[in-house]
Structure formats: C-alpha cells, structure tokens
Design an enzyme around this catalytic site. Structure first.
Site, short mmCIF file in Angstrom:
data_model
loop_
_atom_site.label_atom_id
_atom_site.label_comp_id
_atom_site.label_asym_id
_atom_site.label_seq_id
_atom_site.Cartn_x
_atom_site.Cartn_y
_atom_site.Cartn_z
N CYS A 50 -31.43 -66.83 24.03
CA CYS A 50 -31.91 -67.55 25.21
C CYS A 50 -31.93 -66.68 26.45
O CYS A 50 -32.68 -66.94 27.40
CB CYS A 50 -31.05 -68.79 25.44
SG CYS A 50 -31.24 -69.98 24.10
N HIS A 80 -28.97 -68.44 17.78
CA HIS A 80 -28.85 -69.52 18.77
C HIS A 80 -28.19 -70.76 18.18
O HIS A 80 -27.28 -71.34 18.80
CB HIS A 80 -30.23 -69.91 19.33
CG HIS A 80 -30.16 -71.21 20.09
ND1 HIS A 80 -29.67 -71.32 21.37
CD2 HIS A 80 -30.44 -72.48 19.68
CE1 HIS A 80 -29.66 -72.58 21.75
NE2 HIS A 80 -30.12 -73.32 20.75
N ASP A 133 -17.78 -77.79 8.02
CA ASP A 133 -18.69 -76.72 7.60
C ASP A 133 -20.03 -77.33 7.26
O ASP A 133 -20.10 -78.49 6.79
CB ASP A 133 -18.14 -76.00 6.36
CG ASP A 133 -18.60 -76.70 5.07
OD1 ASP A 133 -17.88 -77.62 4.65
OD2 ASP A 133 -19.67 -76.34 4.53
N ASP A 174 -15.01 -72.71 -1.00
CA ASP A 174 -15.09 -74.00 -1.66
C ASP A 174 -14.86 -73.76 -3.15
O ASP A 174 -15.06 -72.65 -3.64
CB ASP A 174 -16.48 -74.63 -1.41
CG ASP A 174 -16.47 -76.13 -1.75
OD1 ASP A 174 -17.48 -76.79 -1.48
OD2 ASP A 174 -15.45 -76.60 -2.29
N CYS A 217 -26.76 -67.71 25.17
CA CYS A 217 -26.70 -66.83 24.00
C CYS A 217 -27.72 -65.71 24.12
O CYS A 217 -28.64 -65.76 24.95
CB CYS A 217 -26.93 -67.64 22.71
SG CYS A 217 -28.65 -67.86 22.25
O1 LIG Z 1 -16.30 -83.52 -2.23
C1 LIG Z 1 -16.51 -82.29 -2.05
N1 LIG Z 1 -15.73 -81.37 -2.68
C2 LIG Z 1 -15.97 -80.07 -2.56
N2 LIG Z 1 -16.98 -79.56 -1.78
C3 LIG Z 1 -17.82 -80.42 -1.13
C4 LIG Z 1 -18.91 -79.91 -0.39
C5 LIG Z 1 -19.76 -80.80 0.24
N3 LIG Z 1 -20.92 -80.62 0.95
C6 LIG Z 1 -21.33 -81.87 1.27
N4 LIG Z 1 -22.48 -82.15 1.93
C7 LIG Z 1 -23.42 -81.10 2.22
C8 LIG Z 1 -24.56 -81.75 2.97
N5 LIG Z 1 -25.51 -80.73 3.37
C9 LIG Z 1 -26.19 -81.20 4.59
C10 LIG Z 1 -27.22 -80.20 5.06
C11 LIG Z 1 -28.21 -79.87 3.96
C12 LIG Z 1 -27.52 -79.44 2.69
C13 LIG Z 1 -26.45 -80.42 2.26
N6 LIG Z 1 -20.52 -82.83 0.83
C14 LIG Z 1 -19.53 -82.20 0.16
C15 LIG Z 1 -18.46 -82.71 -0.57
C16 LIG Z 1 -17.61 -81.81 -1.22
ZN LIG Z 2 -29.25 -69.97 22.92
#
Ligand SMILES: O=c1nc[nH]c2cc3[nH]c(NCCN4CCCCC4)nc3cc12
Ligand SMILES: [Zn+2]
Length: 374
Positions: free
Chosen positions: A311, A337, A268, A94, A308
C-alpha cells in the site's frame, strides 16, 4: 513433567476476550494470534524474511503434505522443518486427519487409523495416531496436534458420538506415543459437531488427559457461522483459563472477531493467502477485487489506511495490471497485504483487550469492513 506454556495477561471486562503469552522452544507468542498457513513448508509467494517484516509470529504447516512430499524423514535429515524452510520462529503442524479427508480420493477409517490414497500419485498409505505423532516429531514443530477425525457437516448425533469416542481413544494413543514433551507441545482436539452434549463429552475426556493446549476442531466445515459461534459459547466456558484455545481453520475477519470475543486465542486459515492469489484483497473498507475495471485508472493505494509495503509503494491500477498480465509479483503483493491486514487486525484486538475497549473496537471494524453492525 509438563510445564504450563500459556499465561493469560489481560481480560476484557465486557466479553470473554483475553490476551495471553504462549511460550514455545522457538519463541514467545502474543495471543490472540492468526497463523499464516505454509502447507508445503512455504507460505505461498512469501519469503521468511518478508513474513518477519509483517510481524508473523507463528506459522502452520501440514503433516499430510510433508509426509507425502518430500517425506518427513527427508525433512528430519535436513535438520527439521525450521532449518529446511529457514523459519527460525515457532511452527505448528496439523496432524493430517483433516487433510486426508479433504484431499485423499479414497480413504477408509478404522479404529486403527486411516487408509487412503495419495492425492499426488494415488499410492496407498495408512496413518495411525502413533504414525502422525512420529511424523510430527520428525518435522520438529513447536506445537503438534493429536490425530483426530474432523467430522463432516452435517452429521447425525449417533455418528458424531461414535466418532468423538474414537477421536478420544486416538488422542490417548497420541499422548502415549509422544515423548518430546519438553520442546514439542502436543494439543488435543475437541470434536462433537454442533451438539452441546457431545462437545462436552469430548472436552471432558480430553481435559482429563491434561494436554498443554486444545484445538477446537470440526468447525469451519460448512456449518452456518451462527452454529460455530453457538458451539464456542457453550464450549469455551468449560475450558481451563490457563491453556490456549485454538479454533482450527478459521480466518475470515468476522469469524476472527466473533472468536476473539468468545475467548479464542489461536486461529489459522488459508483464506488471506488463497484469495490474494485470486486477486481479492481484504481492506479496511471491505473486500476489493483488483481485476474489476473500476480500478483500471485508480492511481491510489489498495488500502488508504494500510501502512504495508504494497500500500505504500503501488497503486490499484498497477496491481490490476499485474493480475491482468498474470505477473507473479501481483500474487506476492496482494498476499503481502492480506497477511499484513489480518496480522494487524489481531494486533489491534490485542491492544483493545489490554486497554479494555474490545467490543467498541470490534464494532467499529466490523461496520467499516462489512457495512453493517456486528
Ligand atoms: O477438526 C479438525 N482437526 C484437525 N484439523 C482441522 C483443520 C480444519 N480446517 C477447517 N476449515 C478450513 C476452512 N477453510 C476455509 C477457507 C478455504 C479452505 C477451507 N476446519 C478444520 C477442522 C480441523
Ligand atoms: Zn496494505
């Protein structure tokens, strides 16, 4: 000359879901795909061999974190990220914009780039689009992302408009600064908040630059899930069929399913690995919080439908004991898992698309996992 890196291989007859093949220097990837997150050049608690065992195809790592520590130049001197972390498969990095905004205590955004303080020692830094590309070139990832502003949610139309246009100008600067097109594929990132007109504005400007693939950014930032799905419904039909679509930061089972049904190819998220370390498992029957007392004498597997390593070899009672005793093996076994669970879900969806029963498969999974209809 930039070659095409993506080929669509099958399309669902009843949705926009599709399978594809994504070709990179370090291997070919079958999509739709979930990418485990290895922020600091490691998927927390897992070895590369274990990741291979669960059929991980591609990992994500973070420009911001590796620039901060140990430094992209050190990683380059170590032979690049693949040899530094002993991961021979594809890697995506990223670009740092999102991390700067979600981590750095103080930051100032200008046309030139972003000034910020390190979350580690408070030292002052500046990242420009050109700097982000230079760092990613040094790390050597197979897929690198353009430097963008991930617009927070909510944001008003005027702010989003100006940010979209600056992100477009930054994307052009990344495009011009990148000079390793043969082995590092630079993806543009489409922004635009939840506004259809601004998503179209961003998409048209970036599509005109002809990147080999596109991130869909600015989502999974606190907006309602229905708003995310609505953005995808309007945006994806505007995107070319022969280029991969990467929904950034998305990884809960419901969002993965809704994304695949709408034609998303890549995902991701830190969710599966992060909740694993807090003792929460994603199982075929929904989430399981392993420290709950109900599991104290549960001598059956975490997930009876999972094959897995965790499990097949350990009981819920043992896993609960490990978490209650703060044993590191507990973190590893639940991470193993959860990653296997999501990677297996994506494999199930790929097979369902190929055999053309995607909607039925999504409905069945969703009902069993969430206990309510899709
Ligand atoms: O607009 C983005 N440009 C570059 N990288 C990014 C990474 C991102 N990651 C997320 N969301 C992450 C949500 N995540 C969910 C689980 C808990 C931690 C945060 N939106 C994004 C937008 C972008
Ligand atoms: Zn499993």
């Amino acid at each position: 000359m930039k070659k095409n890196i993506f080929q669509q291989t099958a399309v669902s007859s009843e949705s926009k879901g599709r399978t594809g093949l994504l070709t990179t220097t370090h291997g070919q990837i079958e999509t739709p795909i979930f990418m485990p997150v290895g922020t600091q050049a490691t998927v927390k608690t897992m070895t590369p061999e274990e990741l291979k065992t669960i059929h991980t195809q591609i990992l994500l790592s973070n420009t911001y974190h590796l620039y901060m520590r140990p430094g992209h130049d050190l990683v380059a001197r170590a032979g690049g990220l693949h040899s530094f972390m002993n991961w021979p498969g594809p890697i995506l990095t990223d670009s740092g914009g999102f991390q700067v905004f979600s981590l750095g205590p103080l930051r100032k955004i200008t046309e030139e780039g972003v000034a910020f303080q390190s979350h580690i020692d408070g030292s002052r830094h500046f990242i420009s689009p050109e700097k982000s590309v230079e760092i990613q070139n040094s790390l050597g990832a197979d897929i690198i992302m353009a430097f963008d502003e991930c617009i927070p949610y909510p944001a008003d139309h005027e702010y989003v408009l100006h940010s979209v246009d600056r992100t477009t100008r930054w994307a052009k600067r990344c495009f011009d600064a990148h000079n390793r097109w043969d082995d590092q594929h630079l993806f543009g990132i489409i922004q635009g908040g939840i506004f259809h007109d601004l998503r179209q504005r961003s998409a048209e400007a970036l599509l005109a630059m002809d990147f080999p693939g596109y991130g869909i950014g600015g989502l999974s930032v606190g907006e309602p899930k229905e708003s995310m799905y609505d953005v995808l419904d309007h945006l994806i039909p505007q995107m070319p069929q022969d280029k991969p679509r990467y929904l950034m930061g998305v990884g809960s089972p419901d969002c993965l399913i809704h994304g695949v049904l709408r034609g998303v190819d890549m995902f991701d998220c830190v969710l599966p690995t992060r909740i694993a370390r807090n003792g929460t498992a994603m199982t075929s029957m929904g989430q399981v919080v392993i420290k709950n007392a109900v599991h104290t004498e549960a001598f059956e597997p975490l997930d009876p439908n999972c094959d897995c390593y965790t499990c097949q070899n350990y009981s819920r009672a043992y896993l609960r004991h490990l978490f209650k005793a703060n044993e590191i093996l507990g973190l590893r076994l639940l991470t193993w898992h959860n990653l296997h669970f999501l990677l297996h879900l994506m494999k199930t969806l790929r097979q369902a698309i190929t055999e053309d029963h995607l909607v039925e498969t999504c409905r069945a999974f969703y009902l069993q996992y969430y206990g309510k209809p899709l």
